[in-house]
Write an enzyme that holds these catalytic residues in place. Structure first.
Site, PDB file in Angstrom:
ATOM      1  N   TYR A  27      64.341  25.294  21.466  1.00 26.80           N
ATOM      2  CA  TYR A  27      62.910  25.375  21.738  1.00 26.80           C
ATOM      3  C   TYR A  27      62.147  25.676  20.450  1.00 26.80           C
ATOM      4  O   TYR A  27      62.735  25.854  19.389  1.00 26.80           O
ATOM      5  CB  TYR A  27      62.634  26.427  22.820  1.00 26.80           C
ATOM      6  CG  TYR A  27      63.107  25.989  24.194  1.00 26.80           C
ATOM      7  CD1 TYR A  27      62.378  25.071  24.926  1.00 26.80           C
ATOM      8  CD2 TYR A  27      64.295  26.469  24.720  1.00 26.80           C
ATOM      9  CE1 TYR A  27      62.800  24.658  26.175  1.00 26.80           C
ATOM     10  CE2 TYR A  27      64.737  26.054  25.971  1.00 26.80           C
ATOM     11  CZ  TYR A  27      63.983  25.147  26.695  1.00 26.80           C
ATOM     12  OH  TYR A  27      64.419  24.733  27.923  1.00 26.80           O
ATOM     13  N   ARG A  76      65.417  36.227  23.239  1.00 36.82           N
ATOM     14  CA  ARG A  76      66.655  35.467  23.459  1.00 36.82           C
ATOM     15  C   ARG A  76      66.938  34.614  22.225  1.00 36.82           C
ATOM     16  O   ARG A  76      66.086  33.816  21.819  1.00 36.82           O
ATOM     17  CB  ARG A  76      66.502  34.574  24.691  1.00 36.82           C
ATOM     18  CG  ARG A  76      67.821  34.014  25.177  1.00 36.82           C
ATOM     19  CD  ARG A  76      67.672  33.215  26.461  1.00 36.82           C
ATOM     20  NE  ARG A  76      68.918  33.293  27.213  1.00 36.82           N
ATOM     21  CZ  ARG A  76      69.338  32.380  28.068  1.00 36.82           C
ATOM     22  NH1 ARG A  76      68.600  31.324  28.338  1.00 36.82           N
ATOM     23  NH2 ARG A  76      70.484  32.511  28.698  1.00 36.82           N
ATOM     24  N   ARG A 193      74.133  30.061  36.734  1.00 34.79           N
ATOM     25  CA  ARG A 193      74.602  29.153  37.785  1.00 34.79           C
ATOM     26  C   ARG A 193      75.256  29.880  38.945  1.00 34.79           C
ATOM     27  O   ARG A 193      75.107  29.489  40.106  1.00 34.79           O
ATOM     28  CB  ARG A 193      75.549  28.111  37.177  1.00 34.79           C
ATOM     29  CG  ARG A 193      74.803  27.103  36.321  1.00 34.79           C
ATOM     30  CD  ARG A 193      75.731  26.314  35.438  1.00 34.79           C
ATOM     31  NE  ARG A 193      76.349  27.172  34.440  1.00 34.79           N
ATOM     32  CZ  ARG A 193      77.341  26.781  33.644  1.00 34.79           C
ATOM     33  NH1 ARG A 193      77.821  25.576  33.743  1.00 34.79           N
ATOM     34  NH2 ARG A 193      77.832  27.624  32.757  1.00 34.79           N
TER      35      ARG A 193
END
Ligand code: FMN
Length: 204
Positions: A27, A76, A193
């Site tokens: 990002y 992060r 997940r």
């Protein structure tokens, strides 16, 4: 940069308990942190860790000033990048974590990324493989992340260097998560997940 701050203030007003600044994967802010992307020669350029971190540091500082002091702000970052010779190393990640701690981050969330297909593809999932076979340039990340707890050493390296909590993620089982916590390699573990498959998991 001030958009991070504005976003956090909005989140705070909306009743959220904290925000996490996404400086990882591929990002925007990672395109400054990682030499895979950062080819600049200005004050935000690739010449030093400080320059590479400057965009993130300024975003973090603006946000800390704008939001209420009790509002937790996590960062992060990639604990390591695979599949590219300019990819962020563990040592560089430790350096970034220390800088973000100084800028007021309340915790560091350690993830990772791999590059393949001439950097055109970025990925983080060990089981997300190019069909039908892992290609030569994606083999490094595929091998690196196929075991559970594979990012723990990178979280551990950061944990040794900072005094704020460190979160680790990626392909964890509850058992491996417990082991990582017991061994003091991280302070918190994260699931993505598994929680999609079983949202009740943490309460079991
Ligand atoms: C459907 C899906 C979407 C995701 N989107 C993002 C995202 O937008 N930003 C991000 O940082 N991580 C994203 N992730 C990655 C997760 O945050 C996590 O790092 C990754 O799934 C590894 O953890 P796990 O093995 O527990 O799933 C996504 C994961 C999944 C499965």
């Amino acid at each position: 940069m001030d958009k991070f701050a504005k976003g956090a203030v909005r989140a705070q007003k909306a009743g959220f308990d904290g925000v996490e600044l996404h400086f990882s994967h591929s990002y925007l802010v990672n395109s400054f942190l990682s030499r895979v992307w950062n080819k600049r020669q200005d004050a935000y350029g690739c010449q030093s860790l400080e320059n590479r971190a400057r965009f993130g540091l300024r975003s973090c500082a603006l946000l800390k000033n704008a939001a209420a002091r009790i509002f937790p702000v996590g960062v992060r970052i990639n604990g390591r990048e695979w599949g590219a010779k300019e990819g962020t190393t563990s040592e560089e990640s430790v350096g970034f974590a220390k800088l973000f701690e100084q800028a007021g981050a309340n915790y560091i969330h350690v993830t990772g990324i791999g590059y393949g297909f001439g950097h055109k593809m970025c990925w983080m999932f060990p089981d997300f493989r190019p069909y039908p076979e892992v290609t030569d340039d994606t083999r490094e990340i595929a091998d690196a992340l196929k075991t559970t707890g594979a990012l723990a050493p990178y979280a551990e390296a950061i944990k040794k260097a900072v005094s704020i909590p460190v979160i680790v993620v990626n392909n964890l089982t509850p058992q491996m998560g417990e082991r990582i916590l017991e061994q003091g390699k991280a302070d918190l573990i994260a699931f993505a997940r598994r929680l999609m498959a079983d949202p009740e998991l943490p309460g079991r």
